[in-house]
Design an enzyme around this catalytic site. Structure first.
Site, PDB file in Angstrom:
ATOM      1  N   SER A   1       0.832  -1.204   0.000  1.00 44.01           N
ATOM      2  CA  SER A   1       0.000   0.000   0.000  1.00 44.01           C
ATOM      3  C   SER A   1       0.865   1.250   0.000  1.00 44.01           C
ATOM      4  O   SER A   1       0.574   2.223  -0.700  1.00 44.01           O
ATOM      5  CB  SER A   1      -0.948   0.000   1.201  1.00 44.01           C
ATOM      6  OG  SER A   1      -0.246  -0.196   2.401  1.00 44.01           O
ATOM      7  N   ASN A  38       2.211   1.664  -3.641  1.00 41.64           N
ATOM      8  CA  ASN A  38       1.312   1.645  -4.797  1.00 41.64           C
ATOM      9  C   ASN A  38      -0.028   2.360  -4.626  1.00 41.64           C
ATOM     10  O   ASN A  38      -0.663   2.702  -5.626  1.00 41.64           O
ATOM     11  CB  ASN A  38       1.032   0.191  -5.201  1.00 41.64           C
ATOM     12  CG  ASN A  38       2.293  -0.547  -5.594  1.00 41.64           C
ATOM     13  OD1 ASN A  38       2.992  -0.136  -6.508  1.00 41.64           O
ATOM     14  ND2 ASN A  38       2.609  -1.618  -4.896  1.00 41.64           N
ATOM     15  N   TYR A  39      -0.471   2.549  -3.394  1.00 41.34           N
ATOM     16  CA  TYR A  39      -1.817   3.089  -3.211  1.00 41.34           C
ATOM     17  C   TYR A  39      -1.890   4.378  -2.397  1.00 41.34           C
ATOM     18  O   TYR A  39      -2.928   5.023  -2.363  1.00 41.34           O
ATOM     19  CB  TYR A  39      -2.720   2.033  -2.546  1.00 41.34           C
ATOM     20  CG  TYR A  39      -3.004   0.862  -3.450  1.00 41.34           C
ATOM     21  CD1 TYR A  39      -3.915   0.965  -4.495  1.00 41.34           C
ATOM     22  CD2 TYR A  39      -2.345  -0.349  -3.282  1.00 41.34           C
ATOM     23  CE1 TYR A  39      -4.165  -0.099  -5.340  1.00 41.34           C
ATOM     24  CE2 TYR A  39      -2.583  -1.431  -4.117  1.00 41.34           C
ATOM     25  CZ  TYR A  39      -3.504  -1.296  -5.151  1.00 41.34           C
ATOM     26  OH  TYR A  39      -3.746  -2.348  -5.997  1.00 41.34           O
ATOM     27  N   LEU A  40      -0.805   4.730  -1.710  1.00 41.66           N
ATOM     28  CA  LEU A  40      -0.834   5.903  -0.842  1.00 41.66           C
ATOM     29  C   LEU A  40      -0.122   7.075  -1.499  1.00 41.66           C
ATOM     30  O   LEU A  40       1.064   6.968  -1.825  1.00 41.66           O
ATOM     31  CB  LEU A  40      -0.164   5.582   0.504  1.00 41.66           C
ATOM     32  CG  LEU A  40      -0.823   4.470   1.322  1.00 41.66           C
ATOM     33  CD1 LEU A  40      -0.035   4.209   2.594  1.00 41.66           C
ATOM     34  CD2 LEU A  40      -2.262   4.840   1.659  1.00 41.66           C
TER      35      LEU A  40
END
Length: 574
Positions: free
Chosen positions: A528, A531-533
């Protein structure tokens, strides 16, 4: 002289300018191609393989594959039936006809001498002299300089993974049905090279040819090939710190920020669609609710066959959910249980809105366990609908948005200004953990977890004894000063007080570390975070609370997020 604000504006302008001119398209690309895995070196004659108690000399191809299994003898994979079955099947394909006729039972194979040999090799590498290590380092540096960089539009850019992965045995995640299969050696004939027409093209190894040479400036990979296990395409890409990679990252988080501006409208719309007269619209709306609320992946259709039985939201089957009108004092509970990406189990019990629950009951009517839950929906239909809702919107954008907004909210709730730096970092990891749980980023507890926790607890116990001793010494020093009132005893009290404070800080740091490790035992924070934060949230938090950025991002991550470190100020809001 530029002010800091002007510098930030200049950098932001640069990113926006490159985005507006479609920086993902290059005009010139030149590189030297990949570095191939070294050829197989046969084992020394003294290292023997035994079958049914008798020494048997293997042909080089069969011996090489046998070494892959021998290296894993101490790993639990080698005990799994599916791993052993797949390995033996693929190993036999590399054998001569004579070897095939003799070697018919893996249980009669003895790889122990091979295993011992590789353990000794590993130990020898640990005992290398400084001179031997220096030579290896110099060779790696030479390869890096020759193959680790490319020229793209007059810029020297670092390449991410210029080495081709060596052959070995596929492991997969979870109970993957293909574990143990042979990952074949990648050869020049398997490689597609991508470069510009006017560049100096990479030379294949002597006597070899590339599969193809392309000049496609609409993609950013430098070389590609198809691996044999799952038929997926692998790429050699630029390093995450490159301009194009950084720009794509920036675009990704800007798209998620655009979703933030219209997410309320989208949520109102899919709630209205729960009442639609058309079943396909109801199914689409419920699926979108799960993608939004639970950060589920959309799921891709897969061909029938040996691939792992993994699903996403659109491919959920009836057997993957259970409905409970009431459970644990909560109403309208849905229980999910399925294998997600990388064969990671997704298990969750979640209360949903009444209209969602009623729709799910409707979707389940007259269906068998193996039937699709959303039988009038697939990823293509969903993605087309998402594009109509917002340009560039995908299920992943929802994951990125919900992950980033969760981190921002959790950091605000958990961080206390007066906390020590270790306590603030614990708060950061807890906020990151909330995101990892949302995105179902699990991991198996490390094999060394219990031992490392025991070692840490020993350090805590020792530090507590040390603190107790220091407090007694401080108490004695205070008593001495009270009796004598001289400057020497006063200085002693101050020294002892500082010693107690230092040991208290050290103890707290160890205790925070133990708490952090225990809570992270089965949660993977890295996925995360990378890639997502939105990294600007983390950078802003570091700046606001005076946390060194290296406490959150390691060197490689700091290179990847250099654009965010440049741009984000402490008042940044996602």
């Amino acid at each position: 002289k530029m002010t800091k604000t002007t510098e930030i504006d200049e950098k932001k302008f640069r990113w926006e300018e490159e985005r507006s001119t479609d920086g993902s398209k290059w005009r010139f690309l030149e590189h030297n191609g990949p570095v191939f895995a070294p050829s197989y070196e046969p084992l020394p004659d003294k290292v023997k393989f035994f079958y049914d108690g008798k020494h048997m000399k293997l042909s080089p191809p069969a011996e090489e594959v046998a070494t892959f299994f021998a290296k894993m003898l101490d790993h639990e994979y080698s005990t799994k039936d599916i791993f052993r079955k797949n390995f033996f099947k693929d190993w036999r394909k590399e054998m001569t006809s004579e070897e095939k006729s003799k070697i018919t039972d893996l249980n009669k194979c003895n790889f122990s001498q091979m295993n011992d040999y590789f353990k000794a090799q590993s130990e020898a590498r640990k005992q290398m002299t400084k001179e031997e290590k220096r030579k290896i380092k110099e060779e790696n540096e030479r390869l890096l300089q020759e193959y680790g960089f490319c020229i793209m539009d007059n810029h020297k850019e670092r390449i991410g993974n210029f080495r081709i992965e060596p052959p070995g045995l596929f492991r997969g995640r979870g109970d993957h049905p293909k574990m143990g299969m042979l990952k074949r050696r990648i050869r020049p004939e398997d490689i597609i090279i991508n470069c510009s027409k006017d560049s100096k093209q990479p030379k294949p190894p002597p006597g070899k040819k590339w599969k193809e040479v392309r000049h496609d400036n609409k993609v950013t990979w430098l070389a590609s090939w198809t691996e044999n296990i799952q038929g997926s395409i692998k790429y050699i890409m630029l390093n995450p710190s490159s301009r194009i990679k950084g720009e794509k990252d920036w675009q990704k988080y800007e798209t998620a920020r655009r979703l933030k501006k219209c997410v309320d409208r989208l949520r109102t719309q899919y709630r209205d669609d729960w009442k639609s007269k058309e079943m396909r619209i109801r199914q689409r709306a419920v699926a979108l609710y799960f993608i939004d609320k639970l950060a589920l992946r959309a799921g891709n259709e897969k061909e029938e066959g040996e691939t792992a039985d993994t699903v996403g939201c659109c491919s959920l089957r009836v057997e993957h959910i259970q409905l409970y009108p009431k459970m644990d004092e909560q109403e309208f509970v849905v229980e999910f249980d399925f294998l997600g990406k990388d064969s990671i189990r997704y298990y969750n019990k979640i209360p949903v809105e009444k209209r969602v629950f009623k729709n799910l009951q409707l979707f389940l009517e007259n269906k068998q366990p193996e039937d699709d839950l959303f039988d009038r929906l697939n990823t293509s239909i969903l993605n087309k609908h998402l594009q109509e809702l917002m340009d560039g919107l995908t299920a992943k954008v929802f994951r990125t948005y919900n992950a980033s907004i969760t981190l921002q909210q959790q950091l605000k709730e958990l961080t206390t200004s007066d906390d020590s730096i270790p306590a603030k970092i614990l708060s950061y990891n807890r906020a990151n953990r909330a995101v990892a749980i949302l995105c179902n980023h699990q991991r198996a507890p490390p094999k060394t977890f219990e031992k490392s926790m025991q070692n840490l607890q020993t350090k805590i116990d020792e530090k507590q004894i040390q603190l107790s001793t220091a407090r007694k010494q401080l108490k004695a020093a205070k008593a001495d000063h009270k009796a004598s009132h001289d400057d020497k005893s006063k200085k002693t009290v101050e020294v002892k007080r500082k010693a107690v404070q230092r040991i208290e800080e050290q103890l707290m740091k160890l205790q925070v570390q133990a708490t952090d490790r225990e809570e992270n035992k089965q949660i993977a924070l890295g996925t995360s975070k990378l890639n997502y934060l939105d990294p600007r949230i983390s950078v802003a938090w570091c700046k606001k609370y005076a946390i060194p950025i290296e406490k959150i991002y390691n060197k490689t991550q700091r290179e990847k997020f250099a654009w965010a470190i440049d741009m984000a100020e402490k008042d940044y809001v996602f």
